[in-house]
Design an enzyme around this catalytic site. Structure first.
Site, PDB file in Angstrom:
ATOM      1  N   TYR A 144       1.143  -1.171   0.090  1.00 41.46           N
ATOM      2  CA  TYR A 144      -0.398  -0.187  -0.150  1.00 41.46           C
ATOM      3  C   TYR A 144       0.765   0.920  -0.040  1.00 41.46           C
ATOM      4  O   TYR A 144       1.764   0.858   0.582  1.00 41.46           O
ATOM      5  CB  TYR A 144      -0.889  -0.093   1.406  1.00 41.46           C
ATOM      6  CG  TYR A 144      -1.346   0.887   1.772  1.00 41.46           C
ATOM      7  CD1 TYR A 144      -3.101   1.528   0.640  1.00 41.46           C
ATOM      8  CD2 TYR A 144      -1.443   2.351   2.736  1.00 41.46           C
ATOM      9  CE1 TYR A 144      -3.818   2.791   0.382  1.00 41.46           C
ATOM     10  CE2 TYR A 144      -2.426   3.446   2.917  1.00 41.46           C
ATOM     11  CZ  TYR A 144      -3.042   3.554   2.083  1.00 41.46           C
ATOM     12  OH  TYR A 144      -4.281   4.612   2.140  1.00 41.46           O
ATOM     13  N   ASP A 239       9.426   2.717  -0.703  1.00 41.84           N
ATOM     14  CA  ASP A 239       8.029   3.396   0.575  1.00 41.84           C
ATOM     15  C   ASP A 239       8.702   3.057   1.504  1.00 41.84           C
ATOM     16  O   ASP A 239       8.807   1.250   2.022  1.00 41.84           O
ATOM     17  CB  ASP A 239       6.933   3.078   0.337  1.00 41.84           C
ATOM     18  CG  ASP A 239       6.397   2.938   0.093  1.00 41.84           C
ATOM     19  OD1 ASP A 239       6.224   3.934   1.621  1.00 41.84           O
ATOM     20  OD2 ASP A 239       4.905   3.551   0.807  1.00 41.84           O
ATOM     21  N   LYS A 267       5.000   9.025   9.404  1.00 48.84           N
ATOM     22  CA  LYS A 267       5.260   8.006  10.210  1.00 48.84           C
ATOM     23  C   LYS A 267       5.791   8.763  11.776  1.00 48.84           C
ATOM     24  O   LYS A 267       5.701  10.253  11.840  1.00 48.84           O
ATOM     25  CB  LYS A 267       4.749   6.698   9.980  1.00 48.84           C
ATOM     26  CG  LYS A 267       3.749   5.938   9.375  1.00 48.84           C
ATOM     27  CD  LYS A 267       3.192   5.113   9.375  1.00 48.84           C
ATOM     28  CE  LYS A 267       2.092   4.054   8.319  1.00 48.84           C
ATOM     29  NZ  LYS A 267       1.302   4.334   8.709  1.00 48.84           N
TER      30      LYS A 267
HETATM   31  N1  PLP Z   1       3.126   3.607   2.434  1.00 42.82           N
HETATM   32  C1  PLP Z   1       2.966   2.544   3.358  1.00 42.82           C
HETATM   33  C2  PLP Z   1       3.566   1.988   3.366  1.00 42.82           C
HETATM   34  C3  PLP Z   1       2.240   3.075   4.360  1.00 42.82           C
HETATM   35  O1  PLP Z   1       2.170   2.366   5.166  1.00 42.82           O
HETATM   36  C4  PLP Z   1       1.452   4.321   4.546  1.00 42.82           C
HETATM   37  C5  PLP Z   1      -0.176   4.314   5.133  1.00 42.82           C
HETATM   38  O2  PLP Z   1      -0.115   3.569   5.877  1.00 42.82           O
HETATM   39  C6  PLP Z   1       1.139   4.949   3.528  1.00 42.82           C
HETATM   40  C7  PLP Z   1       2.475   4.797   2.260  1.00 42.82           C
HETATM   41  C8  PLP Z   1      -0.331   6.588   2.788  1.00 42.82           C
HETATM   42  O3  PLP Z   1       0.734   7.499   3.764  1.00 42.82           O
HETATM   43  P1  PLP Z   1      -0.077   8.229   4.393  1.00 42.82           P
HETATM   44  O4  PLP Z   1      -1.878   7.420   5.401  1.00 42.82           O
HETATM   45  O5  PLP Z   1       0.187   9.122   5.724  1.00 42.82           O
HETATM   46  O6  PLP Z   1      -0.966   9.143   3.509  1.00 42.82           O
END
Ligand code: PLP
Length: 429
Positions: A144, A239, A267
């Site tokens: 994700y 990511d 985060k």
């Molecule tokens: N990338 C990863 C690996 C994530 O786990 C998340 C959210 O859980 C995101 C991107 C998206 O981040 P945000 O919820 O701060 O937009």
């Protein structure tokens, strides 16, 4: 457990917000029941509006690696906000943040702060497309990357066919440009790159998948992706929104010794405030506006209060042995959960990487998204609710990783394992 005030709030919220929430997973839809509303949090615990206490293994979905409401983070925020909440001109904390991140994650030669993980990933993809002049991107099943249109795409029949929108509102023409590979499958990646490698702008991957429970990379898999990208000129994007500063001070790239071209963070980098970042090779980042032509901007990006919270958190996690202690605690927890499940005759397996873990209801090793999907989600849901009734809050979905913080001490781990003994017995009944 009395949850009357939460129930009343949820009833009001359902009329005002889709599903009663501002982010879908909070609605408890996959595990059943209703969410509780938090009144406050401290250390390893959340306290709801009815006065119940929950031992928290989500940590606001990742940021709270030093525990909730850490005094050092709260003090930094309180001090900084007295000078004003937002300036709209550069502030010194942005420079300190960039220097800190580059020291901890050397591949981040240059970077741009944004306001969420989603913003970071969609900006990184735009940069990969802008820098290469190519349009196609590759992502992996079970990963994700936030809710950007290019990511809300599922694999068509066979990875080489065009992607299919995973949500109404994502144009088919855009989804066509996203190719989806099975994570941890060496051959599928080799084959795809053999056929269309020179059309691929970027490959985005969670180096450890934290959005299909928790799946670790097979030996050499991230290196394999690195080599394929280097051979074809595709930009490799890690990511690290979830893994960054969590699985090691330098993130998964430090743990596995693989250097991506670009990385995304969120985060922990914001310490609980809305922050994300993307960055990497200086020659690529020099293409971002106003240094270069690839446009990206943000009214609140680099916000001083958010930088203060993030910097205070990054300071805390640099304490000697911080990650070693977390890793040891995760082993105690996961070994304890496996033992408790065995005693109750429930098939469970765990995965771990420092302060992140997966709990799967299966007796098989889980290394792919297909393995994760094959697990017993009904058993997980029973376990989740049995733990919640005992005051232990695991993620309300069988497809989310669990997180520990430095506030999870011996007493918390022992309490969790004892609760799990009883909960697994309920699952087995
Ligand atoms: N990338 C990863 C690996 C994530 O786990 C998340 C959210 O859980 C995101 C991107 C998206 O981040 P945000 O919820 O701060 O937009």
């Amino acid at each position: 457990m009395n949850t009357a005030t939460s129930h009343a709030l949820f009833t009001r919220a359902l009329e005002l917000m889709p599903g009663g929430v501002n982010s879908p997973v909070r609605a408890f839809k996959s595990v059943g029941g209703e969410p509780f509303f938090a009144a406050r949090a401290e250390g390893a615990y959340l306290f709801d509006v009815d006065g119940n206490r929950y031992l928290d293994y989500i940590g606001s979905w990742g940021p709270m690696i030093a525990g909730h409401a850490h005094p050092a983070v709260l003090d930094a925020v309180a001090q900084t906000m007295r000078n004003g909440l937002s300036f709209g001109v550069p502030n010194p904390l942005e420079v300190t943040m960039a220097e800190t991140v580059r020291r901890l994650v050397p591949s981040m030669q240059m970077m741009r702060m944004v306001n969420s993980g989603t913003e970071a990933t969609l900006s990184a993809i735009r940069l990969a497309r802008g820098a290469t002049g190519r349009s196609r991107i590759v992502k992996f099943e079970g990963c994700y990357h936030g809710h950007g249109d290019s990511f809300l795409v599922k694999a068509g029949s066979g990875a080489l066919t065009f992607g299919l929108p995973n949500s109404p509102g994502v144009p088919k023409a855009l989804a066509d440009l996203t190719l989806t590979l099975p994570y941890n499958d060496f051959e599928a990646a080799t084959k795809l790159f053999g056929e269309v490698g020179h059309e691929i702008a970027g490959v985005i991957v969670e180096p450890i998948v934290g959005n299909a429970n928790c799946i670790l990379p097979r030996d050499g898999y991230l290196q394999h992706l690195r080599e394929l990208c280097t051979q074809t000129g595709a930009i490799l994007i890690f990511d690290e929104v979830m893994t960054g500063f969590r699985v090691a001070l330098g993130g998964a790239q430090a743990r596995y010794g693989v250097t991506p071209d670009l990385s995304t963070f969120g985060k922990i980098i914001g310490g609980g405030m809305p922050v994300g970042a993307y960055g990497g090779r200086a020659d690529l980042m020099q293409q971002v506006a106003p240094a270069g032509p690839v446009y990206q901007a943000g009214t609140l990006s680099g916000n001083p209060v958010a930088m203060a919270a993030g910097l205070a958190t990054l300071e805390l996690i640099q304490a000697p042995g911080f990650h070693d202690r977390l890793e040891a605690a995760t082993h105690v927890l996961c070994d304890g959960l496996e033992m408790a499940a065995r005693e109750a005759g429930v098939a469970v397996t765990t995965t771990r990487s420092c302060a992140m873990f997966g709990l799967f209801f299966t007796d098989k090793k889980v290394e792919t998204f297909a393995d994760a999907v094959a697990c017993d989600t009904a058993a997980f849901n029973r376990f989740f609710n049995a733990m919640l009734r005992r005051g232990v809050y695991f993620a309300p979905s069988a497809f989310e990783a669990g997180f520990l913080s430095s506030a999870h001490g011996e007493a918390e781990l022992a309490f969790t394992i004892q609760a799990a003994r009883e909960a697994f017995r309920e699952v087995a009944a």
